[in-house]
Design a protein around this motif. Structure first.
Motif, PDB file in Angstrom:
ATOM      1  N   UNK A  79      23.488 -37.955   7.196  1.00 33.27           N
ATOM      2  CA  UNK A  79      23.964 -37.396   5.934  1.00 33.27           C
ATOM      3  C   UNK A  79      22.818 -37.070   4.995  1.00 33.27           C
ATOM      4  N   UNK A  82      21.146 -33.994   6.153  1.00 28.90           N
ATOM      5  CA  UNK A  82      21.919 -32.802   5.791  1.00 28.90           C
ATOM      6  C   UNK A  82      21.666 -32.443   4.330  1.00 28.90           C
ATOM      7  N   UNK A  83      21.591 -33.460   3.503  1.00 28.70           N
ATOM      8  CA  UNK A  83      21.390 -33.214   2.087  1.00 28.70           C
ATOM      9  C   UNK A  83      19.994 -32.644   1.818  1.00 28.70           C
ATOM     10  N   UNK A  85      18.158 -30.959   3.956  1.00 29.65           N
ATOM     11  CA  UNK A  85      18.153 -29.573   4.447  1.00 29.65           C
ATOM     12  C   UNK A  85      18.763 -28.657   3.408  1.00 29.65           C
ATOM     13  N   UNK A  86      19.836 -29.135   2.805  1.00 29.18           N
ATOM     14  CA  UNK A  86      20.553 -28.328   1.836  1.00 29.18           C
ATOM     15  C   UNK A  86      19.726 -28.073   0.575  1.00 29.18           C
ATOM     16  N   UNK A 114      27.875 -26.216  -0.015  1.00 26.80           N
ATOM     17  CA  UNK A 114      27.607 -27.568   0.475  1.00 26.80           C
ATOM     18  C   UNK A 114      26.870 -28.392  -0.569  1.00 26.80           C
TER      19      UNK A 114
ATOM     20  N   UNK B   1      32.267 -28.259  -2.227  1.00 28.62           N
ATOM     21  CA  UNK B   1      33.019 -28.123  -0.972  1.00 28.62           C
ATOM     22  C   UNK B   1      34.197 -29.089  -1.028  1.00 28.62           C
ATOM     23  N   UNK B 303      25.313 -26.632   9.706  1.00 32.97           N
ATOM     24  CA  UNK B 303      24.603 -27.912   9.609  1.00 32.97           C
ATOM     25  C   UNK B 303      23.177 -27.688   9.096  1.00 32.97           C
ATOM     26  N   UNK B 304      22.519 -26.634   9.598  1.00 34.47           N
ATOM     27  CA  UNK B 304      21.166 -26.346   9.130  1.00 34.47           C
ATOM     28  C   UNK B 304      21.168 -26.066   7.637  1.00 34.47           C
ATOM     29  N   UNK B 305      22.259 -25.455   7.161  1.00 38.93           N
ATOM     30  CA  UNK B 305      22.323 -25.114   5.739  1.00 38.93           C
ATOM     31  C   UNK B 305      22.766 -26.294   4.886  1.00 38.93           C
ATOM     32  N   UNK B 306      23.004 -27.422   5.540  1.00 37.63           N
ATOM     33  CA  UNK B 306      23.252 -28.622   4.749  1.00 37.63           C
ATOM     34  C   UNK B 306      24.646 -29.199   4.831  1.00 37.63           C
ATOM     35  N   UNK B 307      25.477 -28.716   5.790  1.00 41.43           N
ATOM     36  CA  UNK B 307      26.812 -29.283   5.923  1.00 41.43           C
ATOM     37  C   UNK B 307      26.710 -30.678   6.522  1.00 41.43           C
ATOM     38  N   UNK B 308      27.342 -31.634   5.852  1.00 36.23           N
ATOM     39  CA  UNK B 308      27.388 -32.975   6.422  1.00 36.23           C
ATOM     40  C   UNK B 308      28.476 -33.017   7.483  1.00 36.23           C
ATOM     41  N   UNK B 309      28.408 -34.062   8.315  1.00 36.30           N
ATOM     42  CA  UNK B 309      29.395 -34.167   9.398  1.00 36.30           C
ATOM     43  C   UNK B 309      30.817 -34.141   8.863  1.00 36.30           C
ATOM     44  N   UNK B 311      32.009 -32.639   6.320  1.00 39.82           N
ATOM     45  CA  UNK B 311      32.461 -31.307   5.924  1.00 39.82           C
ATOM     46  C   UNK B 311      32.940 -30.521   7.142  1.00 39.82           C
TER      47      UNK B 311
END
Lengths: 249, 397
Positions: A79, A82-83, A85-86, A114, B1, B303-309, B311
């Motif tokens: 998580x 992901x954050x 990366x975002x 996101x 989201x 996912x690369x753009x930041x989506x968590x699992x 989402x």
């Protein structure tokens, strides 16, 4: 002294391939500072993709430390990755990777969604980003209505919209003809001149030359790290050049 | 989201592949419609049955006396005594003597009409009202009067609405019409309106019936009819000392029994219909799995753009739930339509007023189940999507 934005401290990455272990990155150390334009260059199998995955927080090192803006990425869970990366990374892919069912505007809005940015602000910022790559008028189009070069510009807008610390471009011209490729590189240069940190991953020396600094990888090791105007930047090192095989690209 | 955005995304995904979405929903549509129609049919039958029984009186007990072949017997006086002794359980009594003789009005013989000898309380028991003239009275029983009360059918068809004072011949004996009942059924030949009621004493005499074998008794409390029935049975057993010498049937009990049986039947049928919901759910799971593998690259990009699992997970679960919820909604509309159609067909084909009545409960249940199925069967594919490694997913073609 200024903290490097990207710091690799003896980063290694091992892959299991059947019974054998492949060393994709072998104790790579490097530092990239804010505002730099760096090209990571290497042949297929040199470890540049592994490097890009680690820089992009898509993967974590097997050993060594990767500090992104001082934070140890290796200690993060999925998580948190992901954050990161975002918030901190903007990806530009060789295949553009726009979502085909979404309009251009919606595509550019995805990272903001996101990030939890409210819809109104999200639209505004996405429009601004599209404007900056000259495609605001086509915001309602879908990716398949655009040329490759235009699609790549949309993907640049998408990478920019979240105001990331690093723009990570993986072979951004790989699928384009040389003219549109040049345009894309010009945009990246422009972004760097505006103060963005750009990391370009490529196998192509002529494209790498766009960057100010070159880090050349071979067999998972750094064989050159210096300015791009040094002729040594484009010399392949060692005897194993181009014949490394085994390690994944 | 948030959920709303996942929902919008799901709707737009469903819309971009309409045919596939429709086929995926079909299982749910059919399942929901089937459940609604079957439960509606059951409801309709129950309502219809209850109405029929209530028109016979759910507060009544029907007593048949067979006797034992010995001298021991029960007369109408004995029955009146029993009812009087047990006034806490039993209220009104009417012997019912069915006469087989044909009725004759003027020169016309009517074979279809039912002629029954009853007491003065019978109309109260049955909740029949007298429209014209009077009902039967106690004095008619005592005097074995040759009077009768007729139904509206006879009044209209044979007396032109002026039956009072006219004569009906039953088995050759003339009876004077003293009353006309209100409409009970629909005033046709085959309804309860084609009937003649005479004093039971007169009927018994004319039929040469020594003892009366059939009675209708009302209970004091309709909710306690089983107890009242027990009281009456005990009295009869004390006389005959043989359970086979009589039967007491409680309309309420029969209704309960039939309702129970119907409920079981409906539940079983609805369960069978619900199997198609499960099949529909598996269809959704199947298509979601296909969708996940088709969209592997999209998942990688997100996912690369930041989506968590969570989402990615919620996106797919909501998509599955939306698909099945839309299927559920269409199924409800379809089920309602089918119910109306079934009602029209049943009314025309069977000449009954049975209405297929889908219950709000069954509709709520059907929707609940269809959404639950979506979530349940969407979960596995969604989990698979959420767990994808972004590097592999990005490399996927």
């Amino acid at each position: 002294m200024e903290t490097p934005l990207i710091a690799f401290e003896e980063v290694s990455k091992l892959y299991h391939m059947g019974d054998s272990i492949v060393v994709a990155a072998d104790k790579i150390s490097m530092e990239i500072y804010r505002g730099e334009f760096v090209a990571i260059v290497g042949q297929s199998g040199s470890g540049k993709s592994t490097c890009m995955n680690i820089i992009g927080c898509l993967d974590v090192p097997t050993s060594g430390r990767y500090l992104l803006d001082g934070q140890d990425v290796g200690k993060m869970n999925k998580n948190q990755l992901a954050e990161i990366r975002n918030k901190m990374l903007g990806f530009i892919f060789q295949q553009y990777n726009l979502l085909p069912k979404l309009t251009l505007l919606e595509n550019v809005m995805v990272p903001l969604m996101y990030a939890g940015v409210p819809l109104r602000e999200r639209k505004q910022r996405a429009m601004d980003a599209l404007e900056s790559v000259g495609l605001a008028s086509k915001y309602k189009h879908r990716p398949n209505q655009l040329s490759g070069g235009q699609q790549q510009r949309v993907s640049i807008a998408r990478a920019l919209v979240g105001m990331p610390s690093v723009i990570l471009a993986d072979e951004p011209t790989g699928a384009l003809d040389s003219k549109t490729g040049r345009e894309v590189l010009n945009i990246l240069q422009g972004l760097n001149q505006q103060g963005n940190t750009v990391v370009l991953i490529t196998h192509d020396n002529s494209i790498a030359a766009t960057a100010k600094r070159i880090i050349r990888l071979e067999d998972g090791r750094v064989i050159y790290d210096g300015p791009s105007d040094d002729p040594k930047a484009f010399v392949r090192g060692g005897m194993a050049a181009g014949e490394t095989g085994g390690a994944p690209a | 989201m948030n959920v709303m955005e996942s929902f919008k995304m799901a709707v737009s995904n469903i819309r971009t592949s309409k045919m596939r979405s429709f086929l995926t929903m079909l299982g749910i549509i059919i399942g929901v419609a089937a459940v609604i129609v079957i439960v509606g049919l059951g409801n309709g039958m129950e309502i219809y049955m209850t109405e029929q029984f209530e028109s016979m009186g759910t507060n009544t007990l029907s007593v048949s006396i067979y006797g034992r072949g010995t001298g021991r017997t029960v007369s109408d006086e004995d029955m009146y005594d029993i009812v009087e002794r047990n006034s806490d359980a039993l209220e009104l009594l009417s012997p019912t003597v069915t006469m087989q003789s044909p009725a004759k009005i003027g020169t016309e013989t009517i074979t279809s009409t039912s002629i029954t000898g009853v007491s003065e309380d019978y109309f109260t028991i049955k909740d029949y009202d007298v429209a014209m003239g009077r009902g039967l009275q106690y004095v008619d029983m005592l005097k074995r009067s040759r009077v009768c009360v007729v139904g509206t059918y006879l009044n209209q068809e044979y007396f032109g609405g002026n039956a009072l004072g006219q004569t009906v011949k039953i088995g050759g004996t003339p009876f004077t019409v003293v009353g006309v009942l209100n409409e009970i059924g629909d005033s046709t030949e085959y309804s309860s309106d084609n009937a003649i009621f005479v004093p039971y004493t007169t009927a018994a005499r004319l039929s040469n019936m020594g003892t009366i074998s059939s009675y209708t008794v009302t209970v004091t409390d309709v909710n306690n009819s089983t107890w009242s029935k027990g009281v009456l049975e005990k009295e009869l057993f004390d006389i005959f000392e043989d359970e086979n010498a009589y039967t007491v049937i409680s309309m309420a009990e029969i209704l309960d029994l039939m309702t129970q049986m119907l409920d079981v039947m409906i539940t079983v049928l609805a369960a069978i219909a619900a199997i198609s919901l499960v099949v529909g759910g598996i269809g959704i799971m199947n298509i979601m799995l296909v969708s996940v593998s088709e969209r592997t690259r999209e998942i990688g990009v997100r996912k690369a753009l930041g989506a968590k699992e969570r989402y990615i997970m919620s996106q797919f679960v909501i998509e599955a739930a939306t698909t099945s919820a839309i299927g559920g909604a269409v199924g409800i509309a379809f089920g309602q339509g089918l119910s109306s159609l079934a009602t029209v067909i049943i009314v025309n084909a069977l000449d009954t007023d049975l209405t297929v009545t889908p219950s709000a409960g069954s509709i709520a249940l059907a929707v609940g189940i269809s959404v639950a199925i979506g979530i349940l069967f969407g979960y596995l594919p969604a989990k698979k999507a959420a767990r994808l490694n972004p590097i592999d997913a990005l490399r996927h073609d």
